[in-house]
Design a protein around this motif. Structure first.
Motif: not given
Length: 552
Positions: A348-370
């Motif tokens: 928001a315009d006051d610097g507060g974080i008012t909403g969040t979405y967390d990525k569901v479909h991660l990239v193997p080896f790029g974002e996590y290790l199987p």
């Protein structure tokens, strides 16, 4: 050399010669993908592939021999296709080359070798139903289309460069994705490419030219459908919304994109977003929503009061920022490590974080290790510089940002999965918002392919696409896949644009892959119809021959 002679020569190939030709044909097919879009390359490749499969039935070898040969041909074709189409993945291994360069062959050769197993399975399935007549073209198309579908769903799924993207690269031809989706386009693209194979059959002139003639009519029908569907002028826009997308073109190596460089990185973002005339912070720009790309910060935004204060100073009253950012979650009871998420956050315009979405479909080896514990024990880690890699979000859900219609958030390659870009529920989003970071791949075909696939999602769903990419391609795309505004690959800058409105739900958005399944069934059914017709013709010939033999 006549087409019949060329076909016979191709059918007669064996051993290494046949394998080499299959690899070359697969590599040629990759030229039909972005950024090249050379459709004739697909025609040559698929026609040659049909002739190679024809060769597995010469002198009617045992079925197991024919299936083994088909598997080898299919794997070689797929290996050539994926190496030529995905070689750019190697660039990611060279970003921090002192740590990952040794593993480059795994990405450039190992991944294509694995993906080629799906193509091998498709060739085997086609060979099981192979025939000498024109119906084999449709059987081949159905088998490869089904292979693309399976590849897009097995394990974590990887539908990158499905054969349908040969049509999806061209906005006019891509409009039919609004009916059958990407996988339906795969069936059609392979059928169009393979139809000329019948010109190499030793049959009557009319018979061998019917399939390519039908393919020409089908291509014309696709173009006509696209021309009728595309409106003459621009679509309406959402009142009171003006977007500004910031493309910083920031390198991702550990030396430059680091916590130690957080201050110059923030200064770059703020100055670029504000513009040389400080129009954003003064309110003169009229911008209502500022958008920054995926993983914009080399720190946790929620923990950095100074950075959020700088953002607040940039944003006029009522203006909000939507940005990619890493997020950490408080430790749950019993947890010994902190969980990190690749997130899209509303500031928001006051610097507060008012909403969040967390990525569901991660990239193997790029974002996590199987098999993380096992591979970490061998000294491996994911590309992103996050301890233990990212954790996956719990659910793909709409993001509600003030002043915008409901947002379908898509982080990085979440945008490549047809039918999965709109969260489940009764509320239809007003836009697809794709934040991504393709800096890992430099100036290669990779970012172009990524953008092309994201754009096809807009066509499938009838929704506008807003895309913020670190190094490009950033763009605003209307629900028909037409570019409203864009920034090219490898350039820093900002683009301002209105938000296109949604259009009526498409058949694909309503029925998903039902029409694709019907298309597959019709293709396989063509083999049954062809067999019955051939059996009737043979029976008639026997009757006629018998009658002449009796002197009638």
């Amino acid at each position: 050399m006549t087409l019949v002679a060329l076909a016979d020569r191709t059918r007669g190939l064996r051993g290494w010669s046949r394998a080499a030709v299959a690899v070359a044909l697969g590599a040629l097919a990759a030229l039909a993908m972005a950024p090249y879009g050379v459709l004739p390359a697909l025609v040559v490749a698929m026609t040659g592939a049909v002739w190679l499969l024809d060769g597995t039935r010469v002198k009617a070898p045992p079925l197991r021999v024919g299936l083994k040969a088909a598997a080898v041909i299919g794997w070689c074709f797929g290996f050539g296709f994926f190496v030529a189409g995905l070689w750019w993945l190697g660039a990611a291994f060279l970003v921090d080359n002192d740590e990952f360069a040794w593993a480059l062959p795994l990405g450039v050769v190992g991944l294509p070798a694995g993906l080629a197993l799906f193509t091998a399975a498709s060739f085997v399935a086609a060979r099981l139903l192979w025939s000498a007549g024109p119906a084999r073209v449709l059987v081949f198309a159905a088998a490869l289309g089904l292979g693309d579908y399976v590849r897009g769903h097995v394990l974590t799924g990887f539908p990158w460069n499905a054969f349908g993207m040969a049509l999806g690269e061209h906005v006019l031809l891509a409009q039919f994705a609004s009916v059958v989706g990407l996988y339906g386009l795969s069936v059609i693209a392979v059928a169009l490419g393979a139809a000329p194979a019948t010109t190499g059959d030793a049959a009557g002139l009319k018979a061998v030219w019917l399939p390519p003639a039908a393919a020409g009519l089908l291509l014309a029908a696709l173009a006509a459908y696209g021309a009728l569907r595309l409106p003459v002028g621009p679509v309406a826009t959402v009142p009171g919304v003006k977007l500004r997308i910031m493309q910083p073109n920031l390198a991702q190596d550990a030396r430059r994109f680091s916590y130690d460089n957080r201050e110059p990185i923030m200064r770059h973002y703020l100055a670029l977003s504000d513009g040389p005339d400080r129009a954003l912070s003064s309110g003169a720009s009229g911008v209502t929503h500022l958008i920054w790309p995926e993983s914009a910060f080399p720190f946790i935004l929620a923990r950095n009061d100074e950075a959020r204060a700088q953002i607040a100073a940039l944003l006029p009253p009522g203006v909000i920022l939507l940005t990619g950012a890493a997020r950490s979650a408080p430790r749950l009871p019993g947890e010994i490590t902190t969980r990190f998420f690749n997130a899209l956050q509303i500031v928001a315009d006051d610097g507060g974080i008012t909403g969040t979405y967390d990525k569901v479909h991660l990239v193997p080896f790029g974002e996590y290790l199987p098999l993380g514990d096992v591979l970490q024990g061998l000294g491996l880690r994911q590309f992103v510089h996050v301890p233990g890699g990212f954790s996956a979000g719990s659910v793909h859900e709409l993001l509600h940002a003030p002043g915008l219609p409901p947002v379908a958030p898509l982080i990085c390659y979440e945008a490549i999965f047809p039918g999965a870009v709109v969260p489940a529920g009764d509320v239809r989003p007003g836009l697809l918002l794709n934040v991504t970071n393709d800096a890992w791949f430099g100036d290669t075909p990779g970012p172009y392919q990524h953008f092309s696939q994201a754009r096809l999602r807009a066509i499938e769903e009838g929704l506008p696409l807003v895309r913020a990419a670190n190094t490009g391609i950033s763009a605003v795309v209307d629900p028909y896949g037409r570019m409203v505004a864009s920034l090219p690959l490898g350039k820093e800058g900002v683009l301002d644009a209105a938000l296109p409105s949604v259009i009526v739900p498409t058949p694909y958005s309503l029925h998903r892959d039902l029409l694709f399944a019907i298309l597959i069934a019709c293709c396989f059914l063509s083999r049954t119809v062809s067999d019955r017709r051939e059996a009737m013709q043979n029976a008639e010939q026997e009757i006629v021959s018998g009658a002449h033999g009796d002197g009638i």
